[in-house]
Scaffold this active site. Sequence first.
Site, PDB file in Angstrom:
ATOM      1  CG  ASP A  71      -2.305   0.422   0.951  1.00  0.00           C
ATOM      2  OD1 ASP A  71      -2.592   1.295   0.470  1.00  0.00           O
ATOM      3  OD2 ASP A  71      -2.905  -0.604   1.360  1.00  0.00           O
ATOM      4  CG  ASP A 124      -4.415   5.693   0.737  1.00  0.00           C
ATOM      5  OD1 ASP A 124      -5.524   4.574   1.010  1.00  0.00           O
ATOM      6  OD2 ASP A 124      -4.638   6.676   1.608  1.00  0.00           O
ATOM      7  CD  GLU A 155      -9.189   4.478  -1.772  1.00  0.00           C
ATOM      8  OE1 GLU A 155      -9.764   4.123  -0.981  1.00  0.00           O
ATOM      9  OE2 GLU A 155      -8.060   5.152  -1.227  1.00  0.00           O
ATOM     10  CG  HIS A 169      -8.726  -1.725   3.662  1.00  0.00           C
ATOM     11  ND1 HIS A 169      -8.535  -1.803   2.821  1.00  0.00           N
ATOM     12  CD2 HIS A 169      -8.454  -0.668   4.305  1.00  0.00           C
ATOM     13  CE1 HIS A 169      -8.178  -0.513   2.183  1.00  0.00           C
ATOM     14  NE2 HIS A 169      -8.122   0.122   3.208  1.00  0.00           N
ATOM     15  CG  ASP A 170     -11.620   1.781   3.082  1.00  0.00           C
ATOM     16  OD1 ASP A 170     -10.921   1.525   4.224  1.00  0.00           O
ATOM     17  OD2 ASP A 170     -10.762   2.262   2.134  1.00  0.00           O
TER      18      ASP A 170
END
Length: 575
Positions: free
Chosen positions: A101, A208, A265, A342-343
């Site tokens: 990440d 990210d 993202e 994970h969100d």
Amino acid sequence: MTLTQRPWWKDVAIYQIYPASFQDSNGDGIGDLQGIIQRLDYIKSVGVDVVWVCPMYESPQLDMGYDISDYQAIYGPYGTMADMDQLIAEVHRRGMRIILDLVVNHTSDQHSWFKESRSSKSNPKRDWYIWKPANSDERGNRKPPNNWRSNFGGSAWKWDEHTQEYYLHLFCPEQPDLNWDNNEARRAIYETAMIYWLEKGADGFRVDTVNMYSKDPSFPNAPITDHEAEWQEAGLVYCNGPRMNEYLSEMNSILTRYDAMTVGECPFTPDRNKVIDYVGASKNRLSMVFQFDVVDVGLGKIFKFQTAPFAYKLHDLKDAIARTQGLLHGTDAWTTSFVENHDQARAISRFGDDGPQWRERSGKLLSLLFASLSGTLFIYQGQEIGMINMPPDWPIEEYKDVDSINYYSMVAQRSGNNEHELSMAKKSLQHLSRDHARTPMQWDSARNGGFTGDSVEPWMRMNPSTAELNVSRQTASKDSLLAFWRRMLALRKQANDVLVNGHFELVDEANETVFSFLKHGKTRSALVVCNFSSNESRMPQIASDQKKEAVMDNVSEATSESTLMPWQARIYMLH
Ligand code: TEU
Ligand code: CA
């Protein structure tokens, strides 16, 4: 790379790991790197090619590692740099790849860069973050530079007493935004967060908030949508700023030296042309992005949690999928297929039926659907066994995520602790909060699910569904969801022309219970039908003179060709 060579990252399936919740190897109730290493054979056995490890860097953990205080160090409870080197080597030894990440829109306020930046206005790193003088209202009260609301609620600006200026934080106040317009800051980001890890063998990055680096230098106010509040949703204002393309090209020139992939993202980007600017092959910026169309289905407009469970129609999901699949039409762009990370809450709880009767079958339907879509496929830990949301009767104290906690406190404050409002907020969090993805991985039926020993308390409470819903049990059964995922991933490889690369075409669009689409490859097509209902539905009549051959079905008993059982889904090859 020559033009005829196909990039390696198009045909892979990627498995996402959330280190805190995957496997605890030393009994402290927190997952760790040695735990991941212990489970690599399992991951490989699922049939994936790449692992994506969520942030494992040094961090105060206010946002679960998305607040990084040192890009070149490992968070102590997860292990050491030697463990990380070993993880990279062990992944490679199994013929898989590993992506990390890359969180570089902001750092932690504990990063040495920010400590220097906030130390004085004349510090050489002052300009590495976004500092602005205060505004004032008619009465002379101090106000932030604009009305932007942070992603976790409240103003996106924090007043710094020491130097008497505000700094920008699009997420927590402890996550100050870096100033990408500063050349030295960019160079330091590339050196410490990217090149360092590429040299260590990382095969790429999940990037990210990739579209937030460049901000409009005039920092304009966001339009007012929440009339009760001072701070306004501003995603469409601060995303995709004027220098985004330039920064991504610059990053790309580093990444190509390593043949590294990127998946950015990309929230708040409804404009297809913007997305193509990022992921068109000839643009040389990102390999692919995560668009938000699918995971935003059913969310509230002003606050994402200001909604009720299942507040969407099937056509909302169809349209969202059609938009992201459509990225391939007439372009040289690439896309992704995903429904969990994970969100996000668990997909079966959001789009299927997580009650005992249809849980497994609706999980298979979702597997069949998302593994039939074009683009690179992402699977989140636990999705392959159909993990579900935390139980409705768990109290609000079990919700640990800053996003959930802040929303619940805001509702409490605004409503003066109104019971009805609070119970609505809790309902919505039980359906949509990020916490559901973060409960520990369910390996077996022990009290703590084999995630950690039964004598410690894991950092998040174990979902009690681990009693029946776990890896060990599903490994032993050839009818399990896990077995189904393995078959789907194998089929995806085998029918790569159609499933990974085919052109998506919705059929029978107006049908609000059955989701059907065609995938057109160069020489053949597939038809996918999914009954999103706990009732039987009629098999849609798709006009075609081709012969249908069923190649996948989530109901193993023989069923009628003209009917779909509850939550039944099938793939046909058309000849
Ligand atoms: O998420 C950024 C993002 O835009 C959202 O999905 C975010 O989770 C949501 O707006 C919160 O309401 C990324 C990470 O995936 C997330 O875990 C981090 O919290 C965030 O960036 C900050 O780094
Ligand atoms: Ca541990």
